[in-house]
Write a protein that holds these residues in place. Sequence first.
Motif, PDB file in Angstrom:
ATOM      1  N   GLU A   1     -65.732 -28.148  14.994  1.00  0.00           N
ATOM      2  CA  GLU A   1     -66.245 -29.115  15.969  1.00  0.00           C
ATOM      3  C   GLU A   1     -66.339 -30.502  15.332  1.00  0.00           C
ATOM      4  O   GLU A   1     -67.015 -31.394  15.866  1.00  0.00           O
ATOM      5  N   ALA A   2     -65.681 -30.698  14.212  1.00  0.00           N
ATOM      6  CA  ALA A   2     -65.747 -31.972  13.497  1.00  0.00           C
ATOM      7  C   ALA A   2     -65.180 -33.115  14.338  1.00  0.00           C
ATOM      8  O   ALA A   2     -64.258 -32.914  15.136  1.00  0.00           O
ATOM      9  N   ALA A   3     -65.749 -34.300  14.156  1.00  0.00           N
ATOM     10  CA  ALA A   3     -65.195 -35.497  14.790  1.00  0.00           C
ATOM     11  C   ALA A   3     -63.868 -35.807  14.108  1.00  0.00           C
ATOM     12  O   ALA A   3     -63.767 -35.732  12.877  1.00  0.00           O
TER      13      ALA A   3
ATOM     14  N   TYR B   1     -60.200 -48.202  11.375  1.00  0.00           N
ATOM     15  CA  TYR B   1     -60.735 -46.925  11.827  1.00  0.00           C
ATOM     16  C   TYR B   1     -60.840 -46.947  13.352  1.00  0.00           C
ATOM     17  O   TYR B   1     -61.400 -47.878  13.929  1.00  0.00           O
ATOM     18  N   GLY B   2     -60.291 -45.923  13.985  1.00  0.00           N
ATOM     19  CA  GLY B   2     -60.363 -45.844  15.437  1.00  0.00           C
ATOM     20  C   GLY B   2     -61.518 -44.964  15.866  1.00  0.00           C
ATOM     21  O   GLY B   2     -62.117 -44.249  15.048  1.00  0.00           O
ATOM     22  N   PRO B   3     -61.861 -44.992  17.154  1.00  0.00           N
ATOM     23  CA  PRO B   3     -62.920 -44.109  17.654  1.00  0.00           C
ATOM     24  C   PRO B   3     -62.487 -42.649  17.540  1.00  0.00           C
ATOM     25  O   PRO B   3     -61.293 -42.347  17.593  1.00  0.00           O
ATOM     26  N   PRO B   4     -63.446 -41.725  17.375  1.00  0.00           N
ATOM     27  CA  PRO B   4     -63.095 -40.306  17.300  1.00  0.00           C
ATOM     28  C   PRO B   4     -62.252 -39.870  18.502  1.00  0.00           C
ATOM     29  O   PRO B   4     -62.485 -40.318  19.626  1.00  0.00           O
ATOM     30  N   ILE B   5     -61.273 -39.032  18.219  1.00  0.00           N
ATOM     31  CA  ILE B   5     -60.377 -38.533  19.265  1.00  0.00           C
ATOM     32  C   ILE B   5     -61.051 -37.356  19.982  1.00  0.00           C
ATOM     33  O   ILE B   5     -61.563 -36.444  19.340  1.00  0.00           O
ATOM     34  N   ASP B   6     -61.025 -37.379  21.301  1.00  0.00           N
ATOM     35  CA  ASP B   6     -61.604 -36.283  22.074  1.00  0.00           C
ATOM     36  C   ASP B   6     -60.651 -35.080  22.028  1.00  0.00           C
ATOM     37  O   ASP B   6     -59.595 -35.082  22.651  1.00  0.00           O
ATOM     38  N   MET B   7     -61.058 -34.073  21.266  1.00  0.00           N
ATOM     39  CA  MET B   7     -60.223 -32.877  21.120  1.00  0.00           C
ATOM     40  C   MET B   7     -60.704 -31.719  21.995  1.00  0.00           C
ATOM     41  O   MET B   7     -60.147 -30.623  21.935  1.00  0.00           O
ATOM     42  N   SER B   8     -61.743 -31.968  22.802  1.00  0.00           N
ATOM     43  CA  SER B   8     -62.375 -30.872  23.551  1.00  0.00           C
ATOM     44  C   SER B   8     -61.402 -30.151  24.479  1.00  0.00           C
ATOM     45  O   SER B   8     -61.398 -28.917  24.551  1.00  0.00           O
ATOM     46  N   GLU B   9     -60.559 -30.894  25.178  1.00  0.00           N
ATOM     47  CA  GLU B   9     -59.624 -30.265  26.108  1.00  0.00           C
ATOM     48  C   GLU B   9     -58.613 -29.386  25.376  1.00  0.00           C
ATOM     49  O   GLU B   9     -58.299 -28.273  25.817  1.00  0.00           O
TER      50      GLU B   9
ATOM     51  N   ARG C   1     -59.115 -27.960  22.498  1.00  0.00           N
ATOM     52  CA  ARG C   1     -59.827 -26.787  21.976  1.00  0.00           C
ATOM     53  C   ARG C   1     -60.028 -25.748  23.067  1.00  0.00           C
ATOM     54  O   ARG C   1     -59.851 -24.549  22.837  1.00  0.00           O
ATOM     55  N   VAL C   2     -60.384 -26.200  24.278  1.00  0.00           N
ATOM     56  CA  VAL C   2     -60.636 -25.282  25.395  1.00  0.00           C
ATOM     57  C   VAL C   2     -59.368 -24.543  25.791  1.00  0.00           C
ATOM     58  O   VAL C   2     -59.385 -23.335  26.033  1.00  0.00           O
ATOM     59  N   LYS C   3     -58.257 -25.268  25.843  1.00  0.00           N
ATOM     60  CA  LYS C   3     -57.011 -24.621  26.287  1.00  0.00           C
ATOM     61  C   LYS C   3     -56.264 -23.927  25.140  1.00  0.00           C
ATOM     62  O   LYS C   3     -55.168 -23.424  25.325  1.00  0.00           O
TER      63      LYS C   3
ATOM     64  N   GLU D   1     -49.502 -29.322  18.494  1.00  0.00           N
ATOM     65  CA  GLU D   1     -49.861 -30.204  19.612  1.00  0.00           C
ATOM     66  C   GLU D   1     -51.061 -31.079  19.243  1.00  0.00           C
ATOM     67  O   GLU D   1     -51.098 -32.275  19.552  1.00  0.00           O
ATOM     68  N   ALA D   2     -52.043 -30.475  18.564  1.00  0.00           N
ATOM     69  CA  ALA D   2     -53.224 -31.233  18.148  1.00  0.00           C
ATOM     70  C   ALA D   2     -52.846 -32.309  17.129  1.00  0.00           C
ATOM     71  O   ALA D   2     -53.338 -33.442  17.193  1.00  0.00           O
ATOM     72  N   THR D   3     -51.951 -31.962  16.207  1.00  0.00           N
ATOM     73  CA  THR D   3     -51.504 -32.930  15.209  1.00  0.00           C
ATOM     74  C   THR D   3     -50.778 -34.092  15.879  1.00  0.00           C
ATOM     75  O   THR D   3     -50.975 -35.263  15.517  1.00  0.00           O
ATOM     76  N   GLU D   4     -49.964 -33.784  16.866  1.00  0.00           N
ATOM     77  CA  GLU D   4     -49.239 -34.836  17.583  1.00  0.00           C
ATOM     78  C   GLU D   4     -50.217 -35.809  18.257  1.00  0.00           C
ATOM     79  O   GLU D   4     -50.006 -37.025  18.261  1.00  0.00           O
ATOM     80  N   THR D   5     -51.296 -35.278  18.808  1.00  0.00           N
ATOM     81  CA  THR D   5     -52.326 -36.117  19.430  1.00  0.00           C
ATOM     82  C   THR D   5     -52.946 -37.052  18.390  1.00  0.00           C
ATOM     83  O   THR D   5     -53.165 -38.236  18.656  1.00  0.00           O
ATOM     84  N   ILE D   6     -53.210 -36.512  17.212  1.00  0.00           N
ATOM     85  CA  ILE D   6     -53.794 -37.308  16.125  1.00  0.00           C
ATOM     86  C   ILE D   6     -52.824 -38.395  15.672  1.00  0.00           C
ATOM     87  O   ILE D   6     -53.201 -39.565  15.498  1.00  0.00           O
ATOM     88  N   MET D   7     -51.551 -38.029  15.501  1.00  0.00           N
ATOM     89  CA  MET D   7     -50.552 -38.997  15.044  1.00  0.00           C
ATOM     90  C   MET D   7     -50.339 -40.106  16.068  1.00  0.00           C
ATOM     91  O   MET D   7     -50.131 -41.274  15.705  1.00  0.00           O
TER      92      MET D   7
END
Length: 197
Positions: free
Chosen positions: A139-141, A161-169, A171-173, A179-185
Amino acid sequence: MTVVTLYTVAKTVVKLVLTPVYRIQVLGVEHFPKEGGVLLCANHIDNLDPPVVGITSKRPVHFMAKEELFKTKWTGKLMRGLNAFPVKRGMSDREALRGGLKMLKEGQVLGLFPEGTRSKNGQLGKGLSGAGFFALRTEAAVVPCAVIGPYKVGRKLKVVYGPPIDMSELRVKKASAEEATETIMNAIGRLIQEHSV
Protein backbone atom coordinates in the motif's frame (compact mmCIF):
# COMPACT_ATOMS: atom_id res chain seq x y z
CA MET A 1 19.94 11.70 21.44
CA THR A 2 20.43 11.80 17.68
CA VAL A 3 22.40 8.92 16.21
CA VAL A 4 24.81 10.03 13.48
CA THR A 5 24.96 7.35 10.80
CA LEU A 6 27.22 6.89 7.79
CA TYR A 7 24.19 7.68 5.61
CA THR A 8 23.61 11.01 7.38
CA VAL A 9 27.27 12.03 7.14
CA ALA A 10 27.54 10.97 3.49
CA LYS A 11 24.32 12.79 2.58
CA THR A 12 25.59 16.02 4.17
CA VAL A 13 29.00 15.84 2.47
CA VAL A 14 27.66 14.85 -0.95
CA LYS A 15 25.02 17.59 -0.79
CA LEU A 16 27.66 20.22 -0.03
CA VAL A 17 29.74 19.04 -3.01
CA LEU A 18 27.16 18.28 -5.70
CA THR A 19 24.60 21.05 -5.13
CA PRO A 20 26.86 23.97 -6.20
CA VAL A 21 28.72 21.99 -8.87
CA TYR A 22 25.55 21.02 -10.75
CA ARG A 23 23.38 23.90 -9.51
CA ILE A 24 20.78 21.39 -8.35
CA GLN A 25 17.23 22.69 -8.32
CA VAL A 26 14.65 20.62 -6.46
CA LEU A 27 10.95 20.89 -7.25
CA GLY A 28 7.87 19.19 -5.83
CA VAL A 29 9.28 18.09 -2.46
CA GLU A 30 5.92 19.01 -0.94
CA HIS A 31 4.52 15.93 -2.72
CA PHE A 32 6.79 13.61 -0.76
CA PRO A 33 4.85 11.82 2.03
CA LYS A 34 6.22 12.63 5.47
CA GLU A 35 5.58 9.11 6.75
CA GLY A 36 4.61 5.62 5.60
CA GLY A 37 6.09 3.40 2.94
CA VAL A 38 7.17 5.16 -0.25
CA LEU A 39 8.19 3.59 -3.55
CA LEU A 40 10.34 6.28 -5.16
CA CYS A 41 10.79 5.70 -8.90
CA ALA A 42 13.16 7.84 -11.01
CA ASN A 43 14.59 7.86 -14.51
CA HIS A 44 18.27 6.97 -14.86
CA ILE A 45 20.61 9.18 -16.92
CA ASP A 46 23.90 9.11 -14.99
CA ASN A 47 25.87 7.19 -12.36
CA LEU A 48 25.33 10.15 -10.04
CA ASP A 49 21.54 9.70 -10.05
CA PRO A 50 21.42 7.65 -6.80
CA PRO A 51 23.33 10.20 -4.68
CA VAL A 52 21.48 13.11 -6.30
CA VAL A 53 18.07 11.57 -5.59
CA GLY A 54 19.30 10.61 -2.12
CA ILE A 55 20.39 14.14 -1.16
CA THR A 56 17.23 15.78 -2.50
CA SER A 57 14.78 13.39 -0.85
CA LYS A 58 13.29 14.54 2.45
CA ARG A 59 13.67 11.06 3.92
CA PRO A 60 16.40 8.40 3.88
CA VAL A 61 16.20 6.28 0.71
CA HIS A 62 17.11 2.59 0.44
CA PHE A 63 18.39 1.80 -3.05
CA MET A 64 18.82 -1.58 -4.69
CA ALA A 65 22.38 -1.88 -5.97
CA LYS A 66 24.02 -4.47 -8.19
CA GLU A 67 25.33 -7.48 -6.31
CA GLU A 68 28.91 -6.92 -7.52
CA LEU A 69 29.22 -3.88 -5.24
CA PHE A 70 28.85 -6.14 -2.20
CA LYS A 71 31.49 -8.72 -3.17
CA THR A 72 34.12 -7.71 -0.61
CA LYS A 73 33.58 -7.33 3.10
CA TRP A 74 34.65 -3.66 3.02
CA THR A 75 32.51 -2.57 0.07
CA GLY A 76 29.56 -4.58 1.35
CA LYS A 77 29.73 -2.85 4.71
CA LEU A 78 30.05 0.54 3.02
CA MET A 79 27.07 -0.04 0.71
CA ARG A 80 24.87 -1.24 3.58
CA GLY A 81 25.92 1.81 5.60
CA LEU A 82 24.64 3.91 2.70
CA ASN A 83 21.25 2.14 2.91
CA ALA A 84 21.86 0.05 -0.23
CA PHE A 85 21.03 -3.64 -0.53
CA PRO A 86 22.12 -6.14 -3.19
CA VAL A 87 20.14 -7.38 -6.15
CA LYS A 88 21.18 -9.84 -8.85
CA ARG A 89 20.95 -8.19 -12.26
CA GLY A 90 19.26 -9.85 -15.20
CA MET A 91 17.21 -12.31 -13.18
CA SER A 92 14.46 -12.51 -10.63
CA ASP A 93 16.06 -12.08 -7.21
CA ARG A 94 13.49 -13.30 -4.69
CA GLU A 95 15.56 -12.30 -1.67
CA ALA A 96 15.87 -8.72 -2.96
CA LEU A 97 12.13 -8.63 -3.72
CA ARG A 98 11.31 -9.84 -0.21
CA GLY A 99 13.70 -7.27 1.25
CA GLY A 100 12.10 -4.45 -0.74
CA LEU A 101 8.58 -5.50 0.29
CA LYS A 102 9.65 -5.64 3.94
CA MET A 103 11.08 -2.10 3.80
CA LEU A 104 7.90 -0.70 2.25
CA LYS A 105 5.65 -2.49 4.74
CA GLU A 106 7.80 -1.12 7.58
CA GLY A 107 7.16 2.40 6.33
CA GLN A 108 10.55 3.08 4.74
CA VAL A 109 11.47 4.63 1.38
CA LEU A 110 12.56 2.25 -1.38
CA GLY A 111 14.30 3.93 -4.32
CA LEU A 112 14.22 2.32 -7.76
CA PHE A 113 15.36 3.18 -11.27
CA PRO A 114 12.77 1.11 -13.16
CA GLU A 115 14.75 1.20 -16.42
CA GLY A 116 17.32 -1.01 -14.70
CA THR A 117 20.27 0.70 -16.38
CA ARG A 118 21.37 4.15 -17.49
CA SER A 119 19.83 5.59 -20.64
CA LYS A 120 22.52 5.88 -23.32
CA ASN A 121 20.75 8.70 -25.16
CA GLY A 122 19.16 10.50 -22.23
CA GLN A 123 15.67 9.44 -23.33
CA LEU A 124 13.32 7.63 -20.97
CA GLY A 125 13.45 3.90 -21.61
CA LYS A 126 11.07 1.04 -20.90
CA GLY A 127 10.63 0.17 -17.25
CA LEU A 128 11.14 -3.31 -15.84
CA SER A 129 8.33 -5.08 -14.03
CA GLY A 130 9.97 -4.86 -10.57
CA ALA A 131 8.58 -1.37 -9.94
CA GLY A 132 5.07 -2.54 -10.76
CA PHE A 133 5.51 -5.58 -8.53
CA PHE A 134 6.32 -3.44 -5.50
CA ALA A 135 3.56 -0.93 -6.32
CA LEU A 136 0.89 -3.65 -6.52
CA ARG A 137 2.03 -5.80 -3.60
CA THR A 138 2.06 -3.02 -0.98
CA GLU A 139 0.00 0.00 0.00
CA ALA A 140 3.07 2.23 -0.31
CA ALA A 141 2.75 5.66 -1.90
CA VAL A 142 4.30 5.57 -5.39
CA VAL A 143 6.22 8.80 -6.02
CA PRO A 144 7.57 9.54 -9.53
CA CYS A 145 10.82 11.48 -9.82
CA ALA A 146 12.45 13.05 -12.88
CA VAL A 147 16.16 13.82 -13.03
CA ILE A 148 16.60 16.35 -15.82
CA GLY A 149 20.19 16.95 -16.93
CA PRO A 150 22.67 17.19 -18.37
CA TYR A 151 25.29 16.60 -15.69
CA LYS A 152 27.60 19.43 -16.68
CA VAL A 153 29.49 21.68 -14.30
CA GLY A 154 27.73 25.01 -14.01
CA ARG A 155 24.58 23.84 -15.84
CA LYS A 156 21.34 23.57 -13.88
CA LEU A 157 20.25 20.04 -12.93
CA LYS A 158 16.61 19.58 -11.97
CA VAL A 159 15.18 16.94 -9.66
CA VAL A 160 11.39 16.97 -9.82
CA TYR A 161 9.13 15.02 -7.48
CA GLY A 162 5.58 14.44 -8.67
CA PRO A 163 2.47 13.76 -6.59
CA PRO A 164 1.94 10.11 -5.56
CA ILE A 165 0.39 8.03 -8.33
CA ASP A 166 -3.05 6.61 -7.56
CA MET A 167 -2.54 2.87 -7.89
CA SER A 168 -5.81 1.86 -6.20
CA GLU A 169 -7.66 0.97 -9.40
CA LEU A 170 -4.78 -1.15 -10.67
CA ARG A 171 -4.56 -2.93 -7.30
CA VAL A 172 -8.31 -3.65 -7.25
CA LYS A 173 -8.39 -5.05 -10.77
CA LYS A 174 -5.22 -7.06 -10.08
CA ALA A 175 -3.34 -5.51 -12.99
CA SER A 176 -0.08 -7.03 -14.16
CA ALA A 177 3.26 -5.74 -12.87
CA GLU A 178 4.06 -4.65 -16.44
CA GLU A 179 0.91 -2.52 -16.60
CA ALA A 180 1.67 -0.91 -13.23
CA THR A 181 5.24 -0.17 -14.32
CA GLU A 182 3.97 1.45 -17.51
CA THR A 183 1.73 3.72 -15.42
CA ILE A 184 4.74 4.73 -13.32
CA MET A 185 6.94 5.37 -16.36
CA ASN A 186 4.23 7.50 -17.95
CA ALA A 187 4.13 9.66 -14.82
CA ILE A 188 7.92 10.09 -14.90
CA GLY A 189 7.72 10.91 -18.62
CA ARG A 190 5.14 13.64 -17.96
CA LEU A 191 7.41 15.23 -15.35
CA ILE A 192 10.33 15.24 -17.78
CA GLN A 193 8.19 16.78 -20.51
CA GLU A 194 6.70 19.44 -18.22
CA HIS A 195 9.98 20.56 -16.68
CA SER A 196 12.51 20.21 -19.47
CA VAL A 197 13.81 23.55 -20.72
